[in-house]
Design a protein around this motif. Structure first.
Motif, PDB file in Angstrom:
ATOM      1  N   THR A 233       0.794  -1.235   0.000  1.00 57.46           N
ATOM      2  CA  THR A 233       0.000   0.000   0.000  1.00 57.46           C
ATOM      3  C   THR A 233       0.823   1.280   0.000  1.00 57.46           C
ATOM      4  N   GLY A 234       2.071   1.230   0.435  1.00 55.47           N
ATOM      5  CA  GLY A 234       2.806   2.484   0.592  1.00 55.47           C
ATOM      6  C   GLY A 234       2.444   3.211   1.875  1.00 55.47           C
ATOM      7  N   ASN A 235       1.474   2.674   2.627  1.00 53.72           N
ATOM      8  CA  ASN A 235       1.093   3.252   3.918  1.00 53.72           C
ATOM      9  C   ASN A 235       1.754   2.426   5.019  1.00 53.72           C
ATOM     10  N   PRO A 236       2.777   3.016   5.698  1.00 56.88           N
ATOM     11  CA  PRO A 236       3.562   2.222   6.645  1.00 56.88           C
ATOM     12  C   PRO A 236       2.754   1.725   7.841  1.00 56.88           C
ATOM     13  N   SER A 237       1.561   2.265   8.084  1.00 59.43           N
ATOM     14  CA  SER A 237       0.781   1.794   9.234  1.00 59.43           C
ATOM     15  C   SER A 237       0.116   0.440   8.961  1.00 59.43           C
ATOM     16  N   ARG A 238       0.073   0.044   7.695  1.00 53.02           N
ATOM     17  CA  ARG A 238      -0.469  -1.277   7.377  1.00 53.02           C
ATOM     18  C   ARG A 238       0.605  -2.334   7.599  1.00 53.02           C
TER      19      ARG A 238
ATOM     20  N   GLY B  64       8.159 -18.248   2.084  1.00 48.04           N
ATOM     21  CA  GLY B  64       7.924 -17.385   0.928  1.00 48.04           C
ATOM     22  C   GLY B  64       7.385 -16.032   1.338  1.00 48.04           C
ATOM     23  N   VAL B  65       6.622 -15.421   0.432  1.00 51.53           N
ATOM     24  CA  VAL B  65       6.067 -14.083   0.686  1.00 51.53           C
ATOM     25  C   VAL B  65       4.546 -14.157   0.843  1.00 51.53           C
ATOM     26  N   MET B  66       4.023 -13.185   1.584  1.00 51.79           N
ATOM     27  CA  MET B  66       2.580 -13.064   1.779  1.00 51.79           C
ATOM     28  C   MET B  66       2.177 -11.622   1.508  1.00 51.79           C
ATOM     29  N   ALA B  67       0.971 -11.425   0.964  1.00 51.35           N
ATOM     30  CA  ALA B  67       0.492 -10.057   0.768  1.00 51.35           C
ATOM     31  C   ALA B  67      -1.028 -10.023   0.705  1.00 51.35           C
ATOM     32  N   ILE B  68      -1.541  -8.830   0.997  1.00 53.29           N
ATOM     33  CA  ILE B  68      -2.969  -8.522   0.861  1.00 53.29           C
ATOM     34  C   ILE B  68      -3.066  -7.461  -0.234  1.00 53.29           C
ATOM     35  N   ALA B  69      -3.929  -7.681  -1.217  1.00 51.99           N
ATOM     36  CA  ALA B  69      -4.064  -6.691  -2.289  1.00 51.99           C
ATOM     37  C   ALA B  69      -4.713  -5.418  -1.749  1.00 51.99           C
ATOM     38  N   PRO B  70      -4.149  -4.246  -2.084  1.00 54.95           N
ATOM     39  CA  PRO B  70      -4.763  -2.994  -1.614  1.00 54.95           C
ATOM     40  C   PRO B  70      -6.133  -2.792  -2.281  1.00 54.95           C
ATOM     41  N   LEU B  71      -7.074  -2.206  -1.541  1.00 48.90           N
ATOM     42  CA  LEU B  71      -8.418  -1.979  -2.089  1.00 48.90           C
ATOM     43  C   LEU B  71      -8.386  -1.109  -3.340  1.00 48.90           C
ATOM     44  N   GLU B  72      -7.440  -0.166  -3.369  1.00 48.34           N
ATOM     45  CA  GLU B  72      -7.463   0.846  -4.424  1.00 48.34           C
ATOM     46  C   GLU B  72      -6.699   0.421  -5.680  1.00 48.34           C
ATOM     47  N   GLU B  73      -6.191  -0.797  -5.682  1.00 46.59           N
ATOM     48  CA  GLU B  73      -5.418  -1.227  -6.848  1.00 46.59           C
ATOM     49  C   GLU B  73      -6.065  -2.460  -7.472  1.00 46.59           C
ATOM     50  N   ASN B  74      -5.973  -2.590  -8.783  1.00 46.94           N
ATOM     51  CA  ASN B  74      -6.403  -3.799  -9.467  1.00 46.94           C
ATOM     52  C   ASN B  74      -5.622  -4.987  -8.885  1.00 46.94           C
ATOM     53  N   PRO B  75      -6.340  -6.019  -8.397  1.00 44.40           N
ATOM     54  CA  PRO B  75      -5.625  -7.102  -7.702  1.00 44.40           C
ATOM     55  C   PRO B  75      -4.603  -7.823  -8.583  1.00 44.40           C
TER      56      PRO B  75
ATOM     57  N   ALA C  80      -1.472  -5.891  -8.486  1.00 44.55           N
ATOM     58  CA  ALA C  80      -0.873  -5.979  -7.142  1.00 44.55           C
ATOM     59  C   ALA C  80      -0.178  -7.338  -6.977  1.00 44.55           C
ATOM     60  N   PHE C  81      -0.838  -8.404  -7.411  1.00 43.17           N
ATOM     61  CA  PHE C  81      -0.252  -9.740  -7.251  1.00 43.17           C
ATOM     62  C   PHE C  81       0.938  -9.954  -8.194  1.00 43.17           C
ATOM     63  N   ALA C  82       0.958  -9.232  -9.294  1.00 40.14           N
ATOM     64  CA  ALA C  82       2.143  -9.300 -10.160  1.00 40.14           C
ATOM     65  C   ALA C  82       3.357  -8.746  -9.410  1.00 40.14           C
ATOM     66  N   ARG C  83       3.118  -7.722  -8.593  1.00 37.67           N
ATOM     67  CA  ARG C  83       4.232  -7.183  -7.795  1.00 37.67           C
ATOM     68  C   ARG C  83       4.678  -8.185  -6.728  1.00 37.67           C
ATOM     69  N   VAL C  84       3.708  -8.940  -6.196  1.00 34.23           N
ATOM     70  CA  VAL C  84       4.056  -9.961  -5.204  1.00 34.23           C
ATOM     71  C   VAL C  84       4.946 -11.025  -5.842  1.00 34.23           C
TER      72      VAL C  84
END
Ligand SMILES: *Cc1c(COP(=O)(O)O)cnc(C)c1O
Length: 228
Positions: free
Chosen positions: A130-135, A160-171, A174-178
């Protein structure tokens, strides 16, 4: 799929399993490479028993106190518990006692706190998209540093890695970045090739981008008893 056909737990589980099979086929992947963790936070232990009767063996929880008492209540079951919520460093050793996998390791102090527990715990390194450090999650450009720390820490096995897709981005994007972060992690830890991504609303996109561990709640359990 009609409303009627989704009325029961068994029918919702089957609908999601069908959705996973379809996505895997479209991605040219085998469903055997994709695990489904049913997230049961806010639901009673009885729901876990119903899901076990339907063949589910992997469960996810996100709040320490709730998780600890639910796991204790269900200690007769042969299931795997995944902790998917944020972990306070001072509670880390307790979480590692009842969880076989922690999906949310995201900072050096937490790695250090897990170091001193007995035995070894499987972990995913959570990335913050998200770019929001509080998440929750480590910034992608700090992943390598965190992974290096985890690598030299006894008692931590990085899956491995884990992530939650941000609400404001096409999932999908976002998952391509993961996936990029996963590739980066594997240059440091070749065995850490698993990807924990995909929830009720975006598991299809996650499968398209290589997710191996889906964390699915409401699409299977129905709405949670309390907002969460
Ligand atoms: C609650 C939760 C899920 C499941 O969310 P749904 O939208 O209900 O599928 C997955 N991952 C994490 C980290 C969660 O907290």
């Amino acid at each position: 799929m009609t409303e009627r056909a989704r009325d029961t737990l068994a029918e919702r589980l089957e609908a999601v399993q069908d959705g996973i099979s379809n996505a895997a086929r479209d991605a040219g992947r085998s469903t055997e490479d994709i695990s489904t963790i049913v997230v049961t936070k806010f639901h009673p232990a009885s729901l876990v028993r119903e899901l076990v009767a339907l063949g589910v063996r992997d469960f996810g929880e996100s709040r320490h106190q709730e998780a600890r008492s639910k796991v204790a209540e269900l200690s007769d079951l042969d299931v795997t518990w995944h902790f998917v919520g944020q972990v306070q460093s001072k509670k880390a050793r307790q979480v590692a006692q009842y969880s076989q996998v922690i999906h949310s390791v995201d900072r050096a102090p937490l790695v250090n706190a897990l170091a001193s527990q007995d035995g070894s715990v499987d972990c995913f390194l959570q990335i913050n998209l998200t770019g929001n450090p509080s998440r929750g999650g480590v910034a992608p450009d700090e992943l390598e540093q965190l992974a290096s720390r985890a690598l030299v820490t006894p008692g931590i096995n990085v899956l491995g890695v884990m992530a939650i897709a941000p609400l404001e981005e096409n999932p999908r994007s976002a998952f391509a970045r993961v996936r990029e972060s996963s590739d980066q992690l594997q240059t440091l830890i070749p065995d850490a090739r698993w990807i924990s991504a995909g929830m009720s609303s975006d598991y299809r996109e996650a499968i398209m981008e290589g997710a191996t561990h889906l964390r699915i709640g409401t699409a299977i359990t129905g709405n949670r008893p309390q907002a969460g």
